[in-house]
Design a protein around this motif. Sequence first.
Motif, PDB file in Angstrom:
ATOM      1  N   ASN A   1       0.961  13.678  -3.519  1.00  0.00           N
ATOM      2  CA  ASN A   1       0.849  12.995  -2.132  1.00  0.00           C
ATOM      3  C   ASN A   1       1.647  12.010  -2.038  1.00  0.00           C
TER       4      ASN A   1
ATOM      5  N   VAL B   1      -8.780   4.105  -2.004  1.00  0.00           N
ATOM      6  CA  VAL B   1      -7.121   3.979  -3.481  1.00  0.00           C
ATOM      7  C   VAL B   1      -6.903   5.495  -3.632  1.00  0.00           C
ATOM      8  N   THR B   2      -5.930   5.403  -4.057  1.00  0.00           N
ATOM      9  CA  THR B   2      -5.620   6.686  -4.937  1.00  0.00           C
ATOM     10  C   THR B   2      -6.046   7.253  -5.776  1.00  0.00           C
TER      11      THR B   2
ATOM     12  N   ASN C   1      -7.305   4.930   5.037  1.00  0.00           N
ATOM     13  CA  ASN C   1      -8.459   3.921   5.667  1.00  0.00           C
ATOM     14  C   ASN C   1      -8.726   3.258   4.707  1.00  0.00           C
TER      15      ASN C   1
ATOM     16  N   TRP D   1       0.641  -1.175  -0.377  1.00  0.00           N
ATOM     17  CA  TRP D   1       0.082   0.379   0.138  1.00  0.00           C
ATOM     18  C   TRP D   1       0.884   1.102  -0.400  1.00  0.00           C
ATOM     19  N   GLY D   2       1.827   1.285  -0.641  1.00  0.00           N
ATOM     20  CA  GLY D   2       2.865   2.778  -0.829  1.00  0.00           C
ATOM     21  C   GLY D   2       3.921   2.410   0.635  1.00  0.00           C
ATOM     22  N   ASP D   3       4.557   3.285   0.995  1.00  0.00           N
ATOM     23  CA  ASP D   3       5.912   3.431   1.753  1.00  0.00           C
ATOM     24  C   ASP D   3       6.436   2.143   1.494  1.00  0.00           C
TER      25      ASP D   3
ATOM     26  N   THR E   1      -3.975  12.328   1.566  1.00  0.00           N
ATOM     27  CA  THR E   1      -2.999  13.137   2.094  1.00  0.00           C
ATOM     28  C   THR E   1      -4.080  14.350   1.455  1.00  0.00           C
TER      29      THR E   1
ATOM     30  N   ILE F   1     -11.679   8.810   3.303  1.00  0.00           N
ATOM     31  CA  ILE F   1     -10.781   7.593   2.259  1.00  0.00           C
ATOM     32  C   ILE F   1      -9.892   7.778   3.510  1.00  0.00           C
ATOM     33  N   GLY F   2      -9.638   9.027   3.370  1.00  0.00           N
ATOM     34  CA  GLY F   2      -8.162   9.299   4.819  1.00  0.00           C
ATOM     35  C   GLY F   2      -6.734  10.237   3.533  1.00  0.00           C
TER      36      GLY F   2
ATOM     37  N   GLY G   1      -7.136  13.721  -6.050  1.00  0.00           N
ATOM     38  CA  GLY G   1      -8.697  13.039  -6.495  1.00  0.00           C
ATOM     39  C   GLY G   1      -9.341  13.680  -7.721  1.00  0.00           C
TER      40      GLY G   1
ATOM     41  N   GLY H   1       5.604  10.727  -1.004  1.00  0.00           N
ATOM     42  CA  GLY H   1       6.598  11.306  -0.454  1.00  0.00           C
ATOM     43  C   GLY H   1       8.002  10.173  -0.444  1.00  0.00           C
TER      44      GLY H   1
ATOM     45  N   ARG I   1       1.755  11.309   8.964  1.00  0.00           N
ATOM     46  CA  ARG I   1       0.455  10.589   9.569  1.00  0.00           C
ATOM     47  C   ARG I   1       1.191   8.899  10.340  1.00  0.00           C
TER      48      ARG I   1
HETATM   49  P1  IMP Z   1      -5.268  10.386  -2.237  1.00  0.00           P
HETATM   50  O1  IMP Z   1      -3.966   9.411  -2.780  1.00  0.00           O
HETATM   51  O2  IMP Z   1      -4.221  11.825  -1.320  1.00  0.00           O
HETATM   52  O3  IMP Z   1      -6.549  10.616  -2.689  1.00  0.00           O
HETATM   53  O4  IMP Z   1      -5.252   9.315  -1.225  1.00  0.00           O
HETATM   54  C1  IMP Z   1      -5.895   8.258  -1.034  1.00  0.00           C
HETATM   55  C2  IMP Z   1      -4.970   7.273  -0.461  1.00  0.00           C
HETATM   56  O5  IMP Z   1      -4.024   6.233  -1.028  1.00  0.00           O
HETATM   57  C3  IMP Z   1      -5.357   7.385   1.081  1.00  0.00           C
HETATM   58  O6  IMP Z   1      -5.166   6.421   1.881  1.00  0.00           O
HETATM   59  C4  IMP Z   1      -3.752   8.063   1.115  1.00  0.00           C
HETATM   60  O7  IMP Z   1      -3.156   7.772   2.463  1.00  0.00           O
HETATM   61  C5  IMP Z   1      -3.374   6.995   0.602  1.00  0.00           C
HETATM   62  N1  IMP Z   1      -1.606   7.442  -0.604  1.00  0.00           N
HETATM   63  C6  IMP Z   1      -1.847   8.541  -1.190  1.00  0.00           C
HETATM   64  N2  IMP Z   1      -0.776   9.085  -1.903  1.00  0.00           N
HETATM   65  C7  IMP Z   1       0.316   7.763  -0.982  1.00  0.00           C
HETATM   66  C8  IMP Z   1       2.066   7.459  -0.486  1.00  0.00           C
HETATM   67  O8  IMP Z   1       2.682   7.836  -1.319  1.00  0.00           O
HETATM   68  N3  IMP Z   1       2.054   6.376   0.219  1.00  0.00           N
HETATM   69  C9  IMP Z   1       0.847   6.105   0.572  1.00  0.00           C
HETATM   70  N4  IMP Z   1      -0.578   6.334   1.444  1.00  0.00           N
HETATM   71  C10 IMP Z   1      -0.734   6.855  -0.134  1.00  0.00           C
END
Ligand code: IMP
Length: 430
Positions: free
Chosen positions: A38, A240-241, A277, A11-13, A130, A127-128, A135, A40, A305
Motif C-alpha cells: 500500500n 486507517v490502515t 476517506n 496521514w502519509g505521503d 489502496t 475506507i477508500g 486489511g 509508495g 489517486r
Molecule cells: P489500506 O492500507 O490499503 O487498507 O488503506 C487504508 C487507508 O490508508 C486508505 O485511506 C488509504 O488511502 C490509506 N493509505 C494506505 N497506504 C497509504 C500510503 O502509503 N499513503 C497514504 N495513505 C495510505
Amino acid sequence: MPNSVVVGAQWGDEGKAKVIDYLTDKSDVIIRYQGGANAGHTVIADGRKFVFHLVPSGIIFPGKICVIGNGVVLDPEEFLKELDELNGKGIDHTGRLFISDTAHLVLPLHRLLDAAQESSAKSGGKIGTTGRGIGPAYSDKINRCGLRVGDLRNWDYFASRVTEAFAAKKRMVEEICGCSFDLTLDDLLKRMKIARDRLLPIIADTNDLVHSELAKGSNLLFEGAQGTFLDVDHGTYPFVTSSSTIAGGACTGSGVGPSAIDHVIGIVKVYTTRVGNGPFPTELNDATGERLRSVGGEFGATTGRPRRCGWFDGVLLKKAVRLNGFTRLALTKLDVFSGFEEIKVCTSYEIDGKLVDVMPSYTTDIEKAKPVYETLKGWTEDITACRRFEDLPANAIAFVKRVQQLCCDVPILIVSVGPDRVQTMEVTPL
Ligand code: IMP
C-alpha cells in the motif's frame, strides 16, 4: 549516526522516502517494519526516479543491508515485480536484502477480499483502501490463521494451507460480499510456486540479523510507511490502515526493544494531505486546495489517486509529537508555498463550542472539528536552490519557526525544498 526511526507525522505521503534516502548514507541497515505494498515511496537520485512499495529504499545505496521485518505484510508477486524493476535499473540486491520468515503473506485472495469488502460496503463505510489486500492479510494475522513467509519453505504444508484459505475467502467474497471471485486454486498455487522459488534464498531470521548488527555497533534506520493518523490504534479509526504506523511499530515490527532507538524523526509536510476517506479538519475543497495538489504533485504513488489537500494542522501535529516522541522534525515541501500571498496554519479546533489544541482520540469528535486559523505572510521567491536555512526569505523562516512552535518546539533536522536529494538544508544535525 544513532539508530533512528522515520515516521510520517500526518496521514502519509509526507515525503519520508526523501528523508530516508538522505539518512541512508549514514546508516548500515535499513529496516521496513510495517505496512505492505500500500506504501509508495518515491526517491529521485542522480536524475533517476525510483518508486518503492515494499523494498526499503536504501537498496539503491550499494552495500547497505535492507530488511523487510516481521511487521510487514508481503505480497510476493508485487515484491518480485519491484525487484525486477530495480534490477532493470542496475540495482543488485544479492546478499543484502532479507525478508523476515515471520512476516505475513498477502495472497491474491486477500486482494480479492479487500476489493469485495470495499465494493459491498455501504457508502459511509467505505475506507477508500489502496486495494492491496492489506486489511484482510492483517486480519488473518491477528486471527491467527495467516500464512507466513517462512511457511513457503515447506511447500506441501503451504499448499494445504492455501487450499483451506482459498475455500474460506471464496465463500466470503461470493456469499457475504456478493462479488465475483476471479481466481482458480490451480492458478493460485502455480503463481505461488513460481514466487516461492525466487523468494527462498532471501528469507531469513531477520530478528537475529538485526540483533547481530546491533551487537556489532551498526547504525540502524527504521523506515516507517503511511503516517501517524493511519495507525490502527491511534488514527482516525476506522479510516486507517491495519498496522501500527507510529514509532512504536518499529519495535514490534522488527523485534528490538525501545532502548535500541536513539532518535525518532517525524516527517512533517508543511501542509496536509490525505488519500482515502475519513475526517480531515483543515481540508480545502477550493482553488487553494487545487493549487496545493497541482503545485505539490499530490497524486498517490501507488494508486495515482488525487490526494485531498489542506492547510498545516498544528492540532494534529501536537498529538503526533505525543504519540511518537519525536526528537527531530524533517519539514518537507516548503517550496510549494512560494508565490502564496498568505499561508494559514491551524492552531486549534472548535468542537461543540470549546477550543481544543490537541487532536481528540475519537473520530466522531474529529468529524465535528472546525479549524481555527492564524494567517502568516507568504513569499514570492523561488527557494528550490536554497541550501542554507538562513538563505531562505524572512517570511519562509518565520513560517518554519511557527510550524516548529506548533510541533512543541522539537528541533528541526532538515528542511526540504524540492524532490531531489540535493534540495535539502540541514538545520540541527543528529
Ligand atoms: P489500506 O492500507 O490499503 O487498507 O488503506 C487504508 C487507508 O490508508 C486508505 O485511506 C488509504 O488511502 C490509506 N493509505 C494506505 N497506504 C497509504 C500510503 O502509503 N499513503 C497514504 N495513505 C495510505
